[in-house]
Write a protein that holds these residues in place. Structure first.
Motif, PDB file in Angstrom:
ATOM      1  N   THR A 135      -9.611  -3.323   2.431  1.00 52.10           N
ATOM      2  CA  THR A 135      -8.327  -2.637   2.612  1.00 52.10           C
ATOM      3  C   THR A 135      -7.372  -2.981   1.478  1.00 52.10           C
ATOM      4  O   THR A 135      -6.689  -2.101   0.941  1.00 52.10           O
ATOM      5  N   THR A 158      -1.521   6.624   4.298  1.00 50.75           N
ATOM      6  CA  THR A 158      -1.846   7.805   5.100  1.00 50.75           C
ATOM      7  C   THR A 158      -3.287   8.279   4.890  1.00 50.75           C
ATOM      8  O   THR A 158      -3.765   9.126   5.641  1.00 50.75           O
ATOM      9  N   HIS A 159      -3.976   7.745   3.885  1.00 48.93           N
ATOM     10  CA  HIS A 159      -5.376   8.116   3.649  1.00 48.93           C
ATOM     11  C   HIS A 159      -6.192   7.680   4.865  1.00 48.93           C
ATOM     12  O   HIS A 159      -6.004   6.588   5.398  1.00 48.93           O
ATOM     13  N   SER A 160      -7.100   8.529   5.302  1.00 46.81           N
ATOM     14  CA  SER A 160      -7.822   8.268   6.552  1.00 46.81           C
ATOM     15  C   SER A 160      -8.592   6.946   6.545  1.00 46.81           C
ATOM     16  O   SER A 160      -8.604   6.230   7.551  1.00 46.81           O
ATOM     17  N   VAL A 161      -9.207   6.587   5.432  1.00 49.99           N
ATOM     18  CA  VAL A 161      -9.966   5.334   5.377  1.00 49.99           C
ATOM     19  C   VAL A 161      -9.015   4.146   5.486  1.00 49.99           C
ATOM     20  O   VAL A 161      -9.272   3.196   6.238  1.00 49.99           O
ATOM     21  N   ARG A 195      -5.946   4.163   6.775  1.00 46.69           N
ATOM     22  CA  ARG A 195      -5.345   4.206   8.110  1.00 46.69           C
ATOM     23  C   ARG A 195      -6.296   3.611   9.148  1.00 46.69           C
ATOM     24  O   ARG A 195      -5.901   2.790   9.982  1.00 46.69           O
ATOM     25  N   ASN A 196      -7.569   3.983   9.077  1.00 48.20           N
ATOM     26  CA  ASN A 196      -8.559   3.459  10.020  1.00 48.20           C
ATOM     27  C   ASN A 196      -8.789   1.964   9.812  1.00 48.20           C
ATOM     28  O   ASN A 196      -8.941   1.215  10.782  1.00 48.20           O
ATOM     29  N   CYS A 203     -15.230   0.482  10.077  1.00 48.21           N
ATOM     30  CA  CYS A 203     -14.547   1.614  10.713  1.00 48.21           C
ATOM     31  C   CYS A 203     -15.350   2.898  10.587  1.00 48.21           C
ATOM     32  O   CYS A 203     -14.834   3.946  10.225  1.00 48.21           O
TER      33      CYS A 203
END
Length: 104
Positions: free
Chosen positions: A33, A44-47, A49-50, A8
């Motif tokens: 993940t 909710t952490h961007s990594v 979430r992505n 990602c």
């Protein structure tokens, strides 16, 4: 042997492969993940979430190895995504060989 994988948009370096013997990007994404969610990083952490977005996209686009499906089911369970978790567990149930015990 070191290998670089792009997860990602992030460069990930690792040695070896996951225990299931599958080393494609989707399996590695699920594996990483899970590790991030077990830290625990919030969904909710961007990594995270992505990564979950990548897994959701992969779930809809191609057939995955049974080991990858199991990892994805666990990742979605940790993330609280019950619909995806149930879908993967249902898929695993259909693939199971039942002769006294379940196996894949």
């Amino acid at each position: 042997r070191e290998k670089q994988v792009v997860l990602c948009g992030l460069n990930i370096y690792f040695c070896g492969s996951p225990q299931g013997g599958v080393s494609d990007e989707i399996t590695l994404t699920a594996y990483i993940t899970i590790a991030l969610l077990e830290i625990p990083l919030p969904v909710t952490h961007s990594v995270v979430r992505n990564a979950l977005f990548c897994l959701e996209t992969a779930a809809n686009e191609k057939e995955n190895h049974v080991y990858t499906k199991a990892l994805m089911a666990y990742a979605f369970a940790l993330a609280g995504k019950e619909e995806q978790r149930k879908a993967f567990l249902g898929s695993l149930e259909k693939e199971a060989v039942k002769k006294g015990e379940c196996s894949w």
